[in-house]
Write a protein that holds these residues in place. Structure first.
Motif, PDB file in Angstrom:
ATOM      1  N   THR A   1      53.405  71.904 -33.388  1.00 52.12           N
ATOM      2  CA  THR A   1      54.482  70.650 -33.294  1.00 52.12           C
ATOM      3  C   THR A   1      55.291  70.390 -31.929  1.00 52.12           C
ATOM      4  O   THR A   1      55.704  69.355 -31.537  1.00 52.12           O
ATOM      5  N   ASP A   2      55.615  71.417 -31.076  1.00 54.14           N
ATOM      6  CA  ASP A   2      56.134  71.419 -29.790  1.00 54.14           C
ATOM      7  C   ASP A   2      55.198  70.301 -28.719  1.00 54.14           C
ATOM      8  O   ASP A   2      55.911  70.134 -27.891  1.00 54.14           O
ATOM      9  N   SER A   3      53.843  70.266 -29.464  1.00 52.83           N
ATOM     10  CA  SER A   3      53.160  69.511 -28.204  1.00 52.83           C
ATOM     11  C   SER A   3      53.247  68.095 -28.525  1.00 52.83           C
ATOM     12  O   SER A   3      52.969  67.287 -27.765  1.00 52.83           O
ATOM     13  N   GLU A   4      54.162  67.591 -29.559  1.00 49.18           N
ATOM     14  CA  GLU A   4      54.193  66.340 -29.825  1.00 49.18           C
ATOM     15  C   GLU A   4      55.113  65.821 -28.894  1.00 49.18           C
ATOM     16  O   GLU A   4      56.384  66.478 -28.682  1.00 49.18           O
TER      17      GLU A   4
ATOM     18  N   TRP B   1      55.084  74.678 -20.348  1.00 48.41           N
ATOM     19  CA  TRP B   1      55.751  75.023 -21.451  1.00 48.41           C
ATOM     20  C   TRP B   1      56.184  73.730 -22.217  1.00 48.41           C
ATOM     21  O   TRP B   1      56.726  72.665 -21.464  1.00 48.41           O
ATOM     22  N   PRO B   2      55.877  73.260 -23.345  1.00 52.36           N
ATOM     23  CA  PRO B   2      56.560  72.026 -23.756  1.00 52.36           C
ATOM     24  C   PRO B   2      58.025  72.386 -23.853  1.00 52.36           C
ATOM     25  O   PRO B   2      58.644  73.271 -23.943  1.00 52.36           O
ATOM     26  N   PRO B   3      58.461  71.043 -23.742  1.00 53.70           N
ATOM     27  CA  PRO B   3      60.121  71.028 -23.532  1.00 53.70           C
ATOM     28  C   PRO B   3      60.804  71.575 -24.626  1.00 53.70           C
ATOM     29  O   PRO B   3      61.852  72.408 -24.586  1.00 53.70           O
ATOM     30  N   GLN B   4      60.254  71.253 -25.994  1.00 47.68           N
ATOM     31  CA  GLN B   4      60.986  71.881 -27.182  1.00 47.68           C
ATOM     32  C   GLN B   4      60.979  73.273 -27.195  1.00 47.68           C
ATOM     33  O   GLN B   4      62.062  74.134 -27.801  1.00 47.68           O
ATOM     34  N   TYR B   5      59.672  73.975 -26.685  1.00 46.27           N
ATOM     35  CA  TYR B   5      59.709  75.359 -26.571  1.00 46.27           C
ATOM     36  C   TYR B   5      60.582  75.907 -25.453  1.00 46.27           C
ATOM     37  O   TYR B   5      61.362  76.952 -25.572  1.00 46.27           O
ATOM     38  N   MET B   6      60.551  75.146 -24.464  1.00 43.34           N
ATOM     39  CA  MET B   6      61.536  75.627 -23.393  1.00 43.34           C
ATOM     40  C   MET B   6      62.855  75.565 -23.578  1.00 43.34           C
ATOM     41  O   MET B   6      63.778  76.619 -23.260  1.00 43.34           O
TER      42      MET B   6
END
Length: 207
Positions: free
Chosen positions: A84-87, A183-188
């Motif tokens: 879901t981090d790619s959303e 890196w997706p911002p959510q994961y970062m």
């Protein structure tokens, strides 16, 4: 209110992360151990959420996803983003994760300001002292930032103005994701907040 969680599982270590609460990530030898550690740390994470202007609900976890860990997972760091981090985030979602990351930094800074220079050693005599730990966190973030297209120089220990500018640049990048991001911002946000809080709590425990 259920809290969505994703599990990152390797052969000898697992991480449980609350998807919507950057920094609320804990590890264990098994999935069950990681979830138990996540629940046990709710009282320590609640003040971080409050600092961000949010109220942490009582732990009621729902595992939404499992991802396979890698060597970094085994070493002791959450290394795999959730699907879901790619959303793409809404503006409100971006502001929320930035507020929680900033609150994690503030928590780390406050703990470091109160901690003694020399911290109690581990059972084998290991562990960084306070200033080395602060440098380690800043150094890790100087490396992490490259994954979102930044090349800001690592700020010096004690240079508050440079540290604030360094962090502000990271937050600005997270608010406006670009194609340069690996890196997706959510994961970062989750990885940085976890690292800051993990060491903040370590400092508290070893002070």
């Amino acid at each position: 209110m259920t809290i969505p969680v994703y599990l990152e599982v390797a052969s000898k270590r697992a991480f449980a992360s609350a998807l919507d609460w950057p920094g609320w990530t804990r590890a264990g030898k098994t999935e069950a151990d990681a979830l138990a550690a996540l629940e046990a740390h709710a009282p320590r994470y609640a003040p971080v959420a409050k600092l961000a202007g949010l109220s942490l609900p009582a732990p009621d976890f729902k595992v939404d996803e499992r991802v396979k860990g890698n060597a970094t997972t085994e070493f002791g760091a959450p290394a795999m983003p959730a699907k879901t981090d790619s959303e793409r985030m809404t503006t409100a979602q971006a502001e929320r994760i930035c507020a929680l990351l900033e609150a994690s930094w503030k928590t780390f800074d406050a703990v470091a300001a109160k901690a003694p220079a020399s911290l109690r050693k581990g059972p084998r005599g290991g562990g960084r002292d306070r200033d080395k730990m602060v440098e380690h966190v800043l150094g890790a973030e100087a490396g992490y930032q490259r994954q979102i297209g930044l090349r800001t120089r690592q700020p010096d220990l004690g240079d508050t103005k440079a540290i604030n500018a360094f962090r502000a640049a990271i937050l600005e990048a997270l608010r406006g994701p670009t194609e340069e991001m690996k890196w997706p911002p959510q994961y970062m946000a989750r990885r940085m907040a976890w690292h800051a809080l993990d060491h903040a709590w370590e400092m508290e425990d070893r002070s």
